[in-house]
Design a protein around this motif. Sequence first.
Motif, short mmCIF file in Angstrom:
data_model
loop_
_atom_site.label_atom_id
_atom_site.label_comp_id
_atom_site.label_asym_id
_atom_site.label_seq_id
_atom_site.Cartn_x
_atom_site.Cartn_y
_atom_site.Cartn_z
N SER A 220 0.83 -1.21 0.00
CA SER A 220 0.00 0.00 0.00
C SER A 220 0.87 1.26 0.00
CB SER A 220 -0.99 -0.02 1.16
OG SER A 220 -0.38 0.48 2.32
N ASP A 221 2.04 1.21 0.67
CA ASP A 221 2.94 2.37 0.65
C ASP A 221 3.51 2.61 -0.75
OD1 ASP A 221 2.52 2.98 3.25
OD2 ASP A 221 4.40 2.18 4.02
N ILE A 222 3.84 1.51 -1.44
CA ILE A 222 4.39 1.66 -2.80
C ILE A 222 3.32 2.27 -3.71
CG2 ILE A 222 5.22 0.41 -4.84
CD1 ILE A 222 6.64 -1.54 -2.86
N LYS A 223 2.07 1.84 -3.53
CA LYS A 223 0.96 2.37 -4.34
C LYS A 223 0.85 3.89 -4.13
CE LYS A 223 -3.47 0.59 -5.80
NZ LYS A 223 -4.49 -0.41 -5.55
N THR A 224 0.94 4.32 -2.86
CA THR A 224 0.88 5.74 -2.53
C THR A 224 2.01 6.49 -3.22
OG1 THR A 224 0.02 5.13 -0.36
CG2 THR A 224 0.86 7.38 -0.58
N LEU A 225 3.22 5.91 -3.15
CA LEU A 225 4.38 6.58 -3.75
C LEU A 225 4.25 6.67 -5.27
CD1 LEU A 225 7.26 4.99 -1.62
CD2 LEU A 225 6.60 7.39 -1.65
N LEU A 226 3.72 5.61 -5.88
CA LEU A 226 3.59 5.62 -7.34
C LEU A 226 2.71 6.77 -7.82
CD1 LEU A 226 3.53 1.80 -8.17
CD2 LEU A 226 5.16 3.47 -9.08
#
Length: 440
Positions: A220-226
Amino acid sequence: AKMRETYQITEYGSFTRGKEMPGSVSLPPDTFDALENFILSNNRAGDADALELMGISARKGIGKIITAKNYVGVISMNDSATIEILPKIFTQEGISEKNVKRLLVDMLRTLSNSPFKSLQSTGVNIDKLNIFEIFIRMFVGEVFCIIKRGLKSDYETIRSNENTFKGKMIFSGQIRYNYAHKERCFVEYDEFNINRAENKILKSTLRYLYRKTTSSRNKSDIKTLLNAFSEVDESKDYKADFSKIVPDRKTTDYQTALLWSKVFLMGNSFTSFSGSEIAFALLFPMETLFESYVATKLREAISHLGYTISVQDRRYHLFDEPRKFRITPDIVIRDRESKHVFVMDTKWKLLSDTKLNYGISQSDMYQMYVYQKKYVAENATLLYPCTDKIDQSKDIRFISHEEHDRIEIKIRFVDLFDIKKSLENIRKRLKVGSFTANIR
């Protein structure tokens, strides 16, 4: 993503191919074969390090066995399996796997030229994550810091077919594309945007890790960063984009994250291991980690007392005419006037009361003898990890009563789970002229 299975052993532990054997971990045949190919392909590559990586043997009734040697770290397979090799560290009290991982993270932090420098083991839930996920967590943390300060922009040269003229006309493109469209212009111009090489690489790394991670928090953090990288293209050529990066003041925030990207995307981290079924391998020789960790902690313990520490000191050669055979002790400690010199070497090896000379190798002793003579050192000390196979309070020393030069080599032990206490003894005895490097 398919649930990623983690198989964990410690140094010198072993894997079997689908068979149960006491003290070993059973791997599914496909994963075992992939690991075996990985070991064999690195041996063939003639990489001296790879030969030490893992051993392959066979046992009647069990079949092939893969045994870890003195490398620790993580191997991520393409088939959703992760292999973890943790350090084998002796301790009096039962130390949990969590503590061993935390120690490994602390040891990695002391490596120079690595992305571990700035990592904090706090804030990372080490209990629940395997090492691979911990590394992803750290990369994610670095990218969050970059986003907070804002993605850096740069001029990008764009060639395109436009309705209005800007920049300069590219005549070859104009003839090729606009022969029948005189109203269009094939031009080249510079645009100030966030589509620079550093950002492309970070976006590609995030996309790659999004596919690999099985941790819901990482995902979920990677999704936010993307989302923050939505206007950035992915890198189409990692090598080319890495070569475009010129570190400058503006991109200092990026340095650690880019080192991580190199690890994840190029797979050429700090070791040159590679393999077709391997997504990437992050493996570290314990010898190097032990040396780096002890030197860093020693520096913290004594720097304020006016002593300097030199790691892998390159001051002397064995011979002066010609200057050949350089000698490089792991740790050299000097006082301000360089009147008092102490030489140390770290050895990642378990000594034992039952072995000949406790298991100290003859070549290590020759080495220490030379170091003490060359550096005219007050004494030379060999540092080994703690073990239950030897009495830690024993004062082991070897003395040569030569008429012209008295040589004294001490053997001392470091408890990695209580390194402060181990090094406290050095501090206590650090009085000019009587520093005995007494580590227990």
